[in-house]
Design a protein around this motif. Structure first.
Motif, PDB file in Angstrom:
ATOM      1  N   TYR A  98     -40.454  29.081  13.351  1.00  0.00           N
ATOM      2  CA  TYR A  98     -41.911  28.942  13.463  1.00  0.00           C
ATOM      3  C   TYR A  98     -42.278  28.846  14.946  1.00  0.00           C
ATOM      4  O   TYR A  98     -41.959  27.864  15.620  1.00  0.00           O
ATOM      5  CB  TYR A  98     -42.389  27.683  12.737  1.00  0.00           C
ATOM      6  CG  TYR A  98     -41.937  27.596  11.295  1.00  0.00           C
ATOM      7  CD1 TYR A  98     -42.532  28.369  10.301  1.00  0.00           C
ATOM      8  CD2 TYR A  98     -40.903  26.733  10.923  1.00  0.00           C
ATOM      9  CE1 TYR A  98     -42.117  28.291   8.982  1.00  0.00           C
ATOM     10  CE2 TYR A  98     -40.488  26.643   9.616  1.00  0.00           C
ATOM     11  CZ  TYR A  98     -41.089  27.425   8.648  1.00  0.00           C
ATOM     12  OH  TYR A  98     -40.668  27.330   7.348  1.00  0.00           O
ATOM     13  N   GLU A  99     -42.950  29.860  15.431  1.00  0.00           N
ATOM     14  CA  GLU A  99     -43.412  29.851  16.805  1.00  0.00           C
ATOM     15  C   GLU A  99     -44.498  28.789  16.990  1.00  0.00           C
ATOM     16  O   GLU A  99     -45.140  28.377  16.021  1.00  0.00           O
ATOM     17  CB  GLU A  99     -43.974  31.233  17.184  1.00  0.00           C
ATOM     18  CG  GLU A  99     -42.936  32.337  17.244  1.00  0.00           C
ATOM     19  CD  GLU A  99     -41.997  32.198  18.442  1.00  0.00           C
ATOM     20  OE1 GLU A  99     -42.313  31.375  19.346  1.00  0.00           O
ATOM     21  OE2 GLU A  99     -40.966  32.892  18.476  1.00  0.00           O
ATOM     22  N   THR A 101     -34.007  21.829   5.492  1.00  0.00           N
ATOM     23  CA  THR A 101     -34.805  20.894   6.270  1.00  0.00           C
ATOM     24  C   THR A 101     -35.626  21.639   7.304  1.00  0.00           C
ATOM     25  O   THR A 101     -35.250  22.730   7.743  1.00  0.00           O
ATOM     26  CB  THR A 101     -33.891  19.860   6.967  1.00  0.00           C
ATOM     27  OG1 THR A 101     -34.697  18.900   7.639  1.00  0.00           O
ATOM     28  CG2 THR A 101     -32.967  20.526   7.976  1.00  0.00           C
ATOM     29  N   VAL A 102     -36.741  21.053   7.674  1.00  0.00           N
ATOM     30  CA  VAL A 102     -37.588  21.584   8.744  1.00  0.00           C
ATOM     31  C   VAL A 102     -37.463  20.656   9.941  1.00  0.00           C
ATOM     32  O   VAL A 102     -37.690  19.445   9.827  1.00  0.00           O
ATOM     33  CB  VAL A 102     -39.055  21.702   8.313  1.00  0.00           C
ATOM     34  CG1 VAL A 102     -39.935  22.113   9.503  1.00  0.00           C
ATOM     35  CG2 VAL A 102     -39.199  22.709   7.184  1.00  0.00           C
ATOM     36  N   VAL A 103     -37.083  21.221  11.082  1.00  0.00           N
ATOM     37  CA  VAL A 103     -36.914  20.465  12.321  1.00  0.00           C
ATOM     38  C   VAL A 103     -38.076  20.796  13.262  1.00  0.00           C
ATOM     39  O   VAL A 103     -38.374  21.974  13.489  1.00  0.00           O
ATOM     40  CB  VAL A 103     -35.577  20.815  13.008  1.00  0.00           C
ATOM     41  CG1 VAL A 103     -35.356  19.928  14.225  1.00  0.00           C
ATOM     42  CG2 VAL A 103     -34.424  20.677  12.034  1.00  0.00           C
ATOM     43  N   VAL A 104     -38.718  19.766  13.792  1.00  0.00           N
ATOM     44  CA  VAL A 104     -39.779  19.950  14.783  1.00  0.00           C
ATOM     45  C   VAL A 104     -39.231  19.488  16.129  1.00  0.00           C
ATOM     46  O   VAL A 104     -38.715  18.374  16.252  1.00  0.00           O
ATOM     47  CB  VAL A 104     -41.040  19.147  14.414  1.00  0.00           C
ATOM     48  CG1 VAL A 104     -42.113  19.321  15.497  1.00  0.00           C
ATOM     49  CG2 VAL A 104     -41.584  19.603  13.076  1.00  0.00           C
ATOM     50  N   PHE A 105     -39.340  20.321  17.125  1.00  0.00           N
ATOM     51  CA  PHE A 105     -38.783  20.034  18.443  1.00  0.00           C
ATOM     52  C   PHE A 105     -39.819  19.354  19.340  1.00  0.00           C
ATOM     53  O   PHE A 105     -41.018  19.433  19.100  1.00  0.00           O
ATOM     54  CB  PHE A 105     -38.276  21.321  19.092  1.00  0.00           C
ATOM     55  CG  PHE A 105     -37.213  22.015  18.279  1.00  0.00           C
ATOM     56  CD1 PHE A 105     -35.899  21.583  18.341  1.00  0.00           C
ATOM     57  CD2 PHE A 105     -37.526  23.075  17.447  1.00  0.00           C
ATOM     58  CE1 PHE A 105     -34.910  22.202  17.598  1.00  0.00           C
ATOM     59  CE2 PHE A 105     -36.553  23.708  16.695  1.00  0.00           C
ATOM     60  CZ  PHE A 105     -35.244  23.271  16.772  1.00  0.00           C
ATOM     61  N   GLY A 106     -39.316  18.689  20.384  1.00  0.00           N
ATOM     62  CA  GLY A 106     -40.203  18.131  21.398  1.00  0.00           C
ATOM     63  C   GLY A 106     -40.413  16.635  21.344  1.00  0.00           C
ATOM     64  O   GLY A 106     -41.072  16.086  22.237  1.00  0.00           O
ATOM     65  N   GLY A 122     -52.716  22.389  23.449  1.00  0.00           N
ATOM     66  CA  GLY A 122     -52.197  23.758  23.392  1.00  0.00           C
ATOM     67  C   GLY A 122     -51.610  24.072  22.020  1.00  0.00           C
ATOM     68  O   GLY A 122     -51.958  23.460  20.999  1.00  0.00           O
ATOM     69  N   LYS A 123     -50.688  25.030  22.004  1.00  0.00           N
ATOM     70  CA  LYS A 123     -50.118  25.481  20.743  1.00  0.00           C
ATOM     71  C   LYS A 123     -49.092  24.505  20.164  1.00  0.00           C
ATOM     72  O   LYS A 123     -48.790  24.549  18.977  1.00  0.00           O
ATOM     73  CB  LYS A 123     -49.469  26.859  20.934  1.00  0.00           C
ATOM     74  CG  LYS A 123     -50.476  27.966  21.204  1.00  0.00           C
ATOM     75  CD  LYS A 123     -49.769  29.317  21.265  1.00  0.00           C
ATOM     76  CE  LYS A 123     -50.773  30.439  21.464  1.00  0.00           C
ATOM     77  NZ  LYS A 123     -50.113  31.777  21.518  1.00  0.00           N
ATOM     78  N   GLY A 124     -48.512  23.682  21.007  1.00  0.00           N
ATOM     79  CA  GLY A 124     -47.554  22.715  20.498  1.00  0.00           C
ATOM     80  C   GLY A 124     -46.131  23.250  20.466  1.00  0.00           C
ATOM     81  O   GLY A 124     -45.839  24.343  20.981  1.00  0.00           O
ATOM     82  N   PRO A 125     -45.217  22.508  19.839  1.00  0.00           N
ATOM     83  CA  PRO A 125     -43.796  22.865  19.855  1.00  0.00           C
ATOM     84  C   PRO A 125     -43.426  23.853  18.746  1.00  0.00           C
ATOM     85  O   PRO A 125     -44.155  23.999  17.762  1.00  0.00           O
ATOM     86  CB  PRO A 125     -43.108  21.524  19.608  1.00  0.00           C
ATOM     87  CG  PRO A 125     -44.073  20.800  18.721  1.00  0.00           C
ATOM     88  CD  PRO A 125     -45.444  21.209  19.180  1.00  0.00           C
ATOM     89  N   PRO A 126     -42.285  24.511  18.871  1.00  0.00           N
ATOM     90  CA  PRO A 126     -41.782  25.346  17.776  1.00  0.00           C
ATOM     91  C   PRO A 126     -41.105  24.470  16.724  1.00  0.00           C
ATOM     92  O   PRO A 126     -40.857  23.285  16.940  1.00  0.00           O
ATOM     93  CB  PRO A 126     -40.772  26.262  18.471  1.00  0.00           C
ATOM     94  CG  PRO A 126     -40.262  25.432  19.609  1.00  0.00           C
ATOM     95  CD  PRO A 126     -41.425  24.604  20.065  1.00  0.00           C
ATOM     96  N   ALA A 127     -40.806  25.077  15.597  1.00  0.00           N
ATOM     97  CA  ALA A 127     -40.102  24.397  14.511  1.00  0.00           C
ATOM     98  C   ALA A 127     -39.172  25.398  13.838  1.00  0.00           C
ATOM     99  O   ALA A 127     -39.302  26.619  14.038  1.00  0.00           O
ATOM    100  CB  ALA A 127     -41.081  23.798  13.502  1.00  0.00           C
TER     101      ALA A 127
END
Length: 486
Positions: free
Chosen positions: A205-206, A116-121, A340-345
């Motif tokens: 993922y930065e 799974t891919v988790v996106v933070f924030g 901006g660049k947004g959150p990491p994942a």
């Protein structure tokens, strides 16, 4: 009779057993079965299986035939699945054909491997990217080391809270309706024990290096308050600060305040109620809410509306009703919902027991880090012995290439299953047979040696009524018993 000869002929070459298919994104598991039947029914591979079914139908009595509904009178290749996959997910979907459907229940409790891919924030009401945005958090300081440290608390056995999206509606009724009527919610929020045998962060993922993003649609304030109050009760239950009995009375009291506040804004209240009513509930299997006409309303977690606003799950007999149940992933040129660049994942791989909710892990991980998180992608790479990219898991896209492409692959997968089943039965008997054969040879060697020793030392004594007729046989019997125990 004719049906007996047909059945015997077909029985010798029936394509039956278990195989797996790679379920596509946005499609329901039931739609995969319908698509398979569409290709299997006119095929040569499954013609003997259908002939056998027709022969058995000929044997049925008149009363039994009349009891069949119109839909069941049509003879199709019998197919079932060994555990559904959400429309948002892809990967291994186990299918049973013919007598193979009887083995499908064995896969409901087997271990599974997910990626799974988790996106933070941010957090959503459904714990994934297709839900409505509930809250955002500060993700600027989240690092890979922090995430890996937080994952330690999710390994092994623990009590997991199911996605509380289902708690927004209970028995087909929004929670705020119970508060308005002054009634407690009909049941408590239940946890279940799960076991995570493997849990690993495989890719990081930065910010600014991935295309994953939060949903753009935000929930109404009424919905946000309901969700947050339910989450708080769930958190208190897990922390042990709120009992399940207190939880059953706490939620309506919290939601009731919101109902009173909405009374001053009648127009907004009407819109909010309609939006909450559109939420899909997850009800226990076998208990389906009935419509005004009395027919059972099909329930599916994550079902969405089409572009015309028509609910796809309402039309039971629509063609391809199991397609496009999840919005497509965002294109690279879609504007990001942040500055901006947004959150990491992060991509996380896990091997878990049955009943595990991956989306709950993603949500709980974000809560533990204090920034919120949601599931962006989900792939089931293994279920039991079936693994993506192997001979026992076919690609869904092969169906469109014709029988000359998919038939050999399915036949090979079915052969692997049937040969494994036969080999398993043979292995269960073979070690016992070999063990007895080895012991017999050892016993024979001891018998011969014992006879030679006795012959050299003294003559064989004359048997008497009080004395055994053969001392060697008594010793052999004892030796054989000892060997069997070993």
């Amino acid at each position: 009779m004719i049906w007996r000869s047909i059945y015997k002929m077909a029985q010798n070459s029936l394509a039956e057993g278990v195989f797996a298919i790679n379920k596509p994104y946005g499609m329901s598991s039931a739609q995969v079965i319908r698509d398979c039947q569409h290709h299997f029914n006119p095929s040569k591979l499954f013609a003997p299986l259908l002939a056998a079914d027709r022969a058995l139908r000929e044997k049925e009595g008149r009363y039994q035939k009349q009891r069949r509904t119109h839909a069941k009178r049509e003879i199709n290749v019998k197919i079932g699945h060994g555990g559904t996959l959400d429309p948002l997910a892809t990967g291994v979907l186990i299918l049973g054909v013919g007598k193979g459907t009887k083995a499908l229940h064995d896969f409901l409790g087997c271990t599974k491997t997910y990626e799974t891919v988790v996106v933070f924030g941010a957090s959503t009401d459904t714990y994934d990217r297709v839900g409505k945005l509930i809250k955002k958090g500060d993700y600027s300081t989240i690092t890979r080391e922090q995430v890996e440290e937080a994952l330690n608390s999710f390994r092994g056995k623990f009590q997991q809270m199911p996605p509380l999206y289902s708690a927004l509606k209970m028995n087909g009724k929004p929670l705020y309706e119970y508060a308005r009527e002054g009634k407690p919610i009909p049941r408590e929020i239940e946890t279940r024990e799960v076991d995570v045998t493997e849990l690993e962060l495989t890719e990081w993922y930065e910010p600014g290096t991935h295309n994953h993003r939060w949903p753009t649609e935000e929930a109404e304030q009424a919905e946000k308050n309901v969700v947050k109050s339910v989450w708080q009760v769930a958190k208190n239950q897990q922390d042990g600060t709120t009992s399940t009995e207190e939880a059953a009375t706490l939620i309506p009291e919290v939601v009731e305040k919101e109902v009173k506040a909405l009374a001053n804004h009648e127009s907004n209240k009407r819109a909010a109620e309609e939006r909450v009513d559109e939420l899909v509930s997850e009800e226990p299997a076998g208990k389906k809410r009935k419509t005004e006409t009395g027919a059972a309303e099909p329930m599916m977690s994550g079902a969405l509306k089409d572009k015309k606003g028509k609910d796809k799950k309402q039309d039971k007999y629509a063609k391809n009703r199991g397609l496009d149940l999840a919005p497509p992933p965002p294109s690279p040129d879609t504007p990001f919902p942040w500055e901006g660049k947004g959150p990491p994942a992060a991509k996380i791989r896990m091997t878990v027991t049955s009943g595990f909710y991956v989306r709950s892990l993603c949500h709980d991980l974000g809560e533990k880090l204090g920034c919120g998180a949601m599931m962006a992608e989900l792939v089931r790479s293994r279920q039991g012995e079936f693994v993506l990219g192997t001979d026992n898991c076919m690609e869904y896209s092969d169906l469109a290439l014709g029988e000359e492409v998919w038939a050999p692959k399915i036949q090979k997968a079915l052969d692997l299953w049937n040969n494994k089943d036969k080999a398993g039965k043979a292995q269960a008997v073979e070690p016992v047979v070999k063990k007895e054969e080895v012991k017999t040879e050892e016993v024979k060697a001891e018998e011969i040696k014992a006879e030679d020793d006795k012959t050299e030392k003294q003559p064989t004594p004359t048997p008497t009524p009080e004395q055994p007729t053969n001392e060697v046989n008594v010793e052999e019997s004892a030796s054989a018993k000892d060997g069997a125990k070993a």
